[in-house]
Motif scaffolding. Structure first.
Motif, PDB file in Angstrom:
ATOM      1  N   LYS A 144       0.823  -1.210   0.000  1.00 29.65           N
ATOM      2  CA  LYS A 144       0.000   0.000   0.000  1.00 29.65           C
ATOM      3  C   LYS A 144       0.860   1.265   0.000  1.00 29.65           C
ATOM      4  N   LYS A 145       1.953   1.239   0.735  1.00 22.92           N
ATOM      5  CA  LYS A 145       2.777   2.441   0.878  1.00 22.92           C
ATOM      6  C   LYS A 145       3.755   2.626  -0.275  1.00 22.92           C
ATOM      7  N   HIS A 146       4.284   1.525  -0.793  1.00 25.62           N
ATOM      8  CA  HIS A 146       5.384   1.634  -1.753  1.00 25.62           C
ATOM      9  C   HIS A 146       5.087   0.971  -3.099  1.00 25.62           C
ATOM     10  N   ASP A 147       3.895   0.401  -3.252  1.00 25.44           N
ATOM     11  CA  ASP A 147       3.491  -0.234  -4.504  1.00 25.44           C
ATOM     12  C   ASP A 147       4.473  -1.327  -4.921  1.00 25.44           C
ATOM     13  N   LEU A 148       5.016  -2.024  -3.926  1.00 31.31           N
ATOM     14  CA  LEU A 148       5.906  -3.152  -4.182  1.00 31.31           C
ATOM     15  C   LEU A 148       5.318  -4.381  -3.496  1.00 31.31           C
ATOM     16  N   ASN A 149       5.050  -5.400  -4.295  1.00 27.26           N
ATOM     17  CA  ASN A 149       4.384  -6.591  -3.776  1.00 27.26           C
ATOM     18  C   ASN A 149       5.435  -7.600  -3.317  1.00 27.26           C
TER      19      ASN A 149
ATOM     20  N   GLY B 224      16.324  -1.122  -4.648  1.00 30.14           N
ATOM     21  CA  GLY B 224      16.666  -2.228  -5.540  1.00 30.14           C
ATOM     22  C   GLY B 224      15.446  -2.823  -6.217  1.00 30.14           C
ATOM     23  N   LEU B 225      14.375  -3.042  -5.456  1.00 28.43           N
ATOM     24  CA  LEU B 225      13.162  -3.615  -6.044  1.00 28.43           C
ATOM     25  C   LEU B 225      12.479  -2.627  -6.986  1.00 28.43           C
ATOM     26  N   SER B 226      12.557  -1.351  -6.658  1.00 29.89           N
ATOM     27  CA  SER B 226      11.981  -0.328  -7.550  1.00 29.89           C
ATOM     28  C   SER B 226      12.713  -0.309  -8.884  1.00 29.89           C
ATOM     29  N   LEU B 227      14.033  -0.465  -8.862  1.00 32.23           N
ATOM     30  CA  LEU B 227      14.829  -0.505 -10.089  1.00 32.23           C
ATOM     31  C   LEU B 227      14.431  -1.706 -10.953  1.00 32.23           C
ATOM     32  N   ILE B 228      14.278  -2.842 -10.305  1.00 33.64           N
ATOM     33  CA  ILE B 228      13.884  -4.047 -11.048  1.00 33.64           C
ATOM     34  C   ILE B 228      12.497  -3.867 -11.663  1.00 33.64           C
ATOM     35  N   ARG B 229      11.598  -3.259 -10.920  1.00 33.91           N
ATOM     36  CA  ARG B 229      10.247  -3.031 -11.432  1.00 33.91           C
ATOM     37  C   ARG B 229      10.275  -2.125 -12.663  1.00 33.91           C
TER      38      ARG B 229
ATOM     39  N   ASP C 249       9.302  -4.579 -15.380  1.00 38.98           N
ATOM     40  CA  ASP C 249       7.859  -4.586 -15.124  1.00 38.98           C
ATOM     41  C   ASP C 249       7.444  -5.673 -14.124  1.00 38.98           C
ATOM     42  N   LYS C 250       8.395  -6.262 -13.480  1.00 42.20           N
ATOM     43  CA  LYS C 250       8.078  -7.270 -12.459  1.00 42.20           C
ATOM     44  C   LYS C 250       7.763  -6.577 -11.141  1.00 42.20           C
ATOM     45  N   ASN C 251       6.698  -6.994 -10.479  1.00 47.06           N
ATOM     46  CA  ASN C 251       6.331  -6.350  -9.210  1.00 47.06           C
ATOM     47  C   ASN C 251       5.822  -7.388  -8.203  1.00 47.06           C
ATOM     48  N   ARG C 252       6.396  -8.530  -8.252  1.00 43.35           N
ATOM     49  CA  ARG C 252       6.068  -9.578  -7.274  1.00 43.35           C
ATOM     50  C   ARG C 252       7.361 -10.263  -6.868  1.00 43.35           C
ATOM     51  N   PHE C 253       7.741 -10.070  -5.607  1.00 43.73           N
ATOM     52  CA  PHE C 253       9.057 -10.519  -5.169  1.00 43.73           C
ATOM     53  C   PHE C 253       8.921 -11.424  -3.944  1.00 43.73           C
ATOM     54  N   PHE C 254       9.514 -12.606  -4.027  1.00 46.65           N
ATOM     55  CA  PHE C 254       9.503 -13.548  -2.914  1.00 46.65           C
ATOM     56  C   PHE C 254      10.764 -13.340  -2.078  1.00 46.65           C
TER      57      PHE C 254
ATOM     58  N   PHE D 239      21.161 -10.627  -2.240  1.00 49.13           N
ATOM     59  CA  PHE D 239      19.879 -10.993  -2.834  1.00 49.13           C
ATOM     60  C   PHE D 239      19.519 -10.035  -3.965  1.00 49.13           C
ATOM     61  N   LEU D 240      19.631  -8.738  -3.711  1.00 49.49           N
ATOM     62  CA  LEU D 240      19.273  -7.743  -4.728  1.00 49.49           C
ATOM     63  C   LEU D 240      20.239  -7.775  -5.906  1.00 49.49           C
ATOM     64  N   GLU D 241      21.505  -7.948  -5.610  1.00 48.31           N
ATOM     65  CA  GLU D 241      22.499  -7.997  -6.685  1.00 48.31           C
ATOM     66  C   GLU D 241      22.219  -9.159  -7.634  1.00 48.31           C
ATOM     67  N   ASN D 242      21.943 -10.331  -7.081  1.00 51.92           N
ATOM     68  CA  ASN D 242      21.642 -11.502  -7.909  1.00 51.92           C
ATOM     69  C   ASN D 242      20.322 -11.335  -8.662  1.00 51.92           C
ATOM     70  N   LEU D 243      19.335 -10.724  -7.984  1.00 54.32           N
ATOM     71  CA  LEU D 243      18.030 -10.546  -8.608  1.00 54.32           C
ATOM     72  C   LEU D 243      18.105  -9.534  -9.742  1.00 54.32           C
ATOM     73  N   ILE D 244      18.858  -8.456  -9.536  1.00 55.18           N
ATOM     74  CA  ILE D 244      19.037  -7.444 -10.586  1.00 55.18           C
ATOM     75  C   ILE D 244      19.744  -8.058 -11.792  1.00 55.18           C
TER      76      ILE D 244
END
Length: 292
Positions: A214-219, A255-260, A264-269, A281-286
């Protein structure tokens, strides 16, 4: 006892009971004497009111009381000798612990390990308990007794896992059983309430997922081991949900905002390992999401 188990209504009538009286008491029960083992099992139950009551009595003075298994066996033996059934448990505990309830509150002692010596040699044990020279040994004994109690609670939860999970609406795993046992030993409460408290913390973690979206639009979706890790922080370290939210923002938002933006991905486990090593984690995901 064998004869009583074969008792029928006509036997009571022949003995002299009025038929009108028997008609109003249609159910017959034959009670058997409690054994030492029975009395021990009664004391060993997590929700035993006698044990919880004594822990509360000492806690009122800032003293954490822990009963060893050997002490519970000794109390059961004394109660068995009294031959008054489960009521004997109350009297033997009261009689044995009164000297300590009177002396310890003003002594500065904060840990009280109830061992067979409390029963067999109270004066000697009380002197040792209040002596600084024995403090290290007593602290070690206290930790050992506390760990034994936690292990028993975990095994009890495992045996009753299915019913407790259904009753409280939370899947109890070995990790969560350990959390329940830790909470139970830290707080003087019934075991069902301890399980319920774990469920409350579980719901708090799920609320963090929702509020972060709700606050950051990151799922973000916490994996089960991550949920357990965050519950540990809430329970063992008294960290508030707001603190977790703030750390998630600092660790993952950019990091997640950059990936989004790039994929266009917005669902992160998020796993436990990701929470502990967010940079890797972010480095590998990016690398994975942007390069692909």
């Amino acid at each position: 006892n064998e004869l009583l188990n074969a008792l029928k209504t006509e036997d009571l009538l022949k003995f002299g009971f009025e038929s009108e009286f028997i008609g109003r008491l249609p159910v017959r029960s034959v009670l058997e004497s409690l054994t030492r083992k029975d009395l021990y099992e009664i004391l060993r139950m997590p929700n035993n009111p006698v044990i919880l009551g004594k822990r509360l009595d000492f806690a009122a003075y800032g003293i954490e009381a822990v009963f060893t298994e050997e002490a519970l066996e000794k109390f059961a033996e004394l109660a068995f000798r009294e031959n008054t059934g489960a009521r004997g448990l109350v009297s033997v505990l009261e009689e044995s612990l009164i000297p300590f309830e009177e002396a310890l509150p003003a002594s500065g002692v904060t840990r009280f390990t109830i061992t067979p010596e409390v029963i067999s040699a109270p004066e000697i044990y009380l002197e040792k308990c209040m002596s600084p020279g024995h403090r290290t040994a007593f602290d070690l004994a206290h930790e050992t007794a506390r760990n034994q109690e936690k292990a028993f609670i975990e095994s009890y939860l495992t045996r009753n896992q299915k019913n407790l999970s259904k009753e409280h609406g939370i899947a109890l795993t070995p990790q969560r059983n350990a959390l329940v046992a830790e909470y139970f030993c830290r707080h003087i409460t019934e075991l069902g309430k301890a399980v319920g408290q774990i469920k409350i913390h579980y719901d708090s973690v799920k609320d963090i997922e929702l509020n972060f979206f709700k606050k950051h639009d990151l799922n973000i979706i916490f994996e089960e081991d991550a949920i357990d890790f965050l519950m540990e922080q809430l329970i063992l370290h008294d960290i508030a949900s707001e603190e977790i939210m703030a750390k998630l923002y600092n660790d993952f938002h950019d990091g997640l905002s950059l990936i989004r933006q790039k994929s266009d991905k917005n669902r992160f486990f998020i796993s436990r390992q990701a929470l502990m090593e967010h940079e890797n984690f972010l480095e590998n995901l990016i690398r994975k999401e942007i390069s692909s």
